[in-house]
Design an enzyme around this catalytic site. Structure first.
Site, short mmCIF file in Angstrom:
data_model
loop_
_atom_site.label_atom_id
_atom_site.label_comp_id
_atom_site.label_asym_id
_atom_site.label_seq_id
_atom_site.Cartn_x
_atom_site.Cartn_y
_atom_site.Cartn_z
CB SER A 1 36.18 32.95 42.98
OG SER A 1 35.86 34.10 43.75
CE1 TYR B 1 41.68 33.38 43.79
CE2 TYR B 1 39.89 34.96 44.04
CZ TYR B 1 40.38 33.67 44.14
OH TYR B 1 39.55 32.67 44.59
#
Length: 253
Positions: free
Chosen positions: A148, A161
């Protein structure tokens, strides 16, 4: 777009029950790739496998929990028994559980670390022998990891995350030094805002609302956009490694 070099290959898609994994499985199958579908939700996998078969493709649904080593090993054995050597692995299974670090949500930290990092490692370990065998035989061999832009761009409440995604980006870079010399391509893809189920895991209404607001303001990427990039990347000639790709919505870039 045509991905002519994909026909005849065998792929494993971890995280195939929805989102990027599902879209990638469909696109690869439509271009002549046999696809092994791995995820926890067996019913979703069976539905996807039936759809692929109805379109003339070949798919195998294998329920697996990537947080469990024995489950991943059993899944790999089932794939090998049905399809033989796997020459393309897409690591897209993941979970996003943002919360302020002050919340101290160890349950979420553990789940993200075990799924997003250790789970990816288990999949790599299980299918790496096939990738090496394919490369040794002179065929293309691809490991594609999905991380990501959170690996580089900080967002409040997404610290853990983001750390898991940074780990995958660094893992991919380091694996490339080990596997590139053996002709296994390693690609890391970092999507920005993408319309998938990932946001549905969030249990913090304020953060969930912020994410929904972004979708209202920005025309996001779709899972099909990521699938297209994966198909393009893995259909290049075997000596060409598109090693890193950051893909963002135009309005987010």
């Amino acid at each position: 777009m045509s991905y002519e070099n994909l026909a005849g290959r065998t792929a494993v898609i971890a995280g195939a029950a929805s989102g990027m994994g599902e879209a990638t499985a469909l696109l690869l199958a439509r271009n002549g790739v046999r696809v092994a579908l791995l995820a926890r939700r067996a019913d979703r996998l069976e539905t996807l496998a039936a759809k692929i078969a109805a379109e003339g493709g070949t798919a195998l649904a294998v329920a697996v929990d990537v947080t469990d080593s024995a489950s991943v090993t059993a899944a790999a054995e089932a794939v090998h028994a049905a399809f033989g050597t796997v020459d393309l692995v897409v690591n897209s299974a993941g979970v996003m559980l943002p919360n302020p670090i002050t919340e101290g949500r160890e349950d979420e930290w553990t789940r993200m670390l075990d799924t997003n990092v250790a789970g990816r490692l288990r999949v790599i370990r299980a299918f790496l022998p096939g990738l090496l065998a394919a490369a040794d035989a002179g065929r293309p061999a691809d490991l594609v990891n999905i991380s990501s832009i959170g690996a580089h761009v900080p967002f409040p409440s997404y610290a853990v995350y983001a750390a898991t995604q940074a780990a995958i980006t660094q893992l991919s870079a380091t694996l490339r030094t080990e596997l590139g010399a053996r002709k296994v391509r390693v690609t890391n893809i970092e999507p920005g805002l993408t319309d998938t189920e990932l946001g549905s895991h969030i249990d913090n209404p304020e953060i969930s609302g912020q994410l929904e607001g972004m979708f209202g303001f920005i025309e996001s990427l779709r899972a099909d956009d990521i699938a297209d990039l994966i198909a393009y990347t893995t259909s290049r000639p075997a000596h060409v490694n598109l090693r890193q790709a950051v893909i963002l919505p135009t309005q987010q870039a």
